[in-house]
Design a protein around this motif. Structure first.
Motif: not given
Length: 263
Positions: A57-60, A62-73, A219-223
């Motif tokens: 999930v993080i690899v696919l 990754w841009k969303r996970f580094f977008q903003s702190f609000e995403f994590y909150f 496998v999860a990336m493909i799924a």
């Protein structure tokens, strides 16, 4: 557990973790067919290979996970309800996880519900609603239902998103994101329990752990990529039929006295 058995379980995990069809139900069938003993390492392994799925999930995204702190909150807000309930009712949940019949019934009931989900939420398809804090909290509360084995964490969170007027793609993606803290916490807790109970990581165990997570990651990336495309085009009905069949199979085998076990 052999390396081949670890690979098969990792494939099952990678395919089913992010689909609304219950990874637990598939682990029951897979481990029982292969005759895998329900020992402490196996129980830990089937949870710990979620790390590979989390990484996908993080690899696919990754841009969303580094977008903003609000995403994590927002993820934290959605994660809090299941964390609280999990800690308060841990013993009861653990006991429920041993009930193969519960898995069968929840798969069956959820499958029947899935036959009508597209119709119930058909107005969401044109929705452009984004996830705010109240929406994240409500999805997190609905995720609590997934602590009943067989419900499927992804099913609960995706339906939770749809109930908050999100379209299928947005609901599914938030389900993937929410899996990261939820599955990481469950994995860390399971590994800690294994170690505290005297479990060890020898060369064989480390090899199984590494191979399992690598396979689950691939496998999860493909799924995940395939699921988003399929869901937006075809909806939930096929998953509903699949859950009904799987639920019936598990229940028939259970009541016939076949030795099914939750690893």
């Amino acid at each position: 557990m052999t390396i081949l058995q670890a690979i098969i379980l990792a494939i099952i995990e990678g395919v089913t973790e992010f689909l609304p069809i219950s990874s637990t139900g598939h682990m029951i069938i897979g481990s029982s067919l292969m005759g895998i003993a329900s020992d402490p390492f196996t129980k830990m392994f089937t949870v710990a290979i979620q790390l590979g799925a989390i990484l996908s999930v993080i690899v696919l995204y990754w841009k969303r996970f580094f977008q903003s702190f609000e995403f994590y909150f927002k993820l934290i807000v959605a994660f809090i309800p299941v964390a609280i309930v999990g800690l308060l009712f841990k013993d009861y949940i653990d006991a429920l996880l041993e009930r193969v019949d519960v898995v069968g019934y929840t798969l069956l009931i959820g499958g029947i519900f899935f036959l009508f989900v597209d119709k119930i939420f058909e107005g969401n398809e044109t929705s452009q609603k984004q996830i705010d804090y109240p929406t994240a909290l409500k999805i997190g509360i609905i995720q609590i239902i997934s602590m009943i084995p067989g419900v499927s964490r992804s099913a609960a969170t995706i339906i939770g998103g749809l109930s908050q007027k999100l379209n299928k793609k947005t609901a599914a993606e938030f389900s993937f994101f929410l899996a990261v803290p939820t599955m990481f916490a469950a994995t860390a807790l399971k590994i800690l329990e294994y170690i505290m109970d005297g479990g060890s990581f020898g060369t064989h165990e480390i090899t199984l752990f590494a191979v399992g997570n690598v396979i689950a990651f691939i496998v999860a990336m493909i799924a995940i990529k395939s699921f988003i495309t399929f869901l937006t085009k075809h909806g939930f009905k096929l998953f509903g039929y699949y859950r009904i069949v799987l639920g019936i199979v598990i229940l028939v085998l259970y009541y016939l006295g076949v030795g099914l076990s939750i690893v």
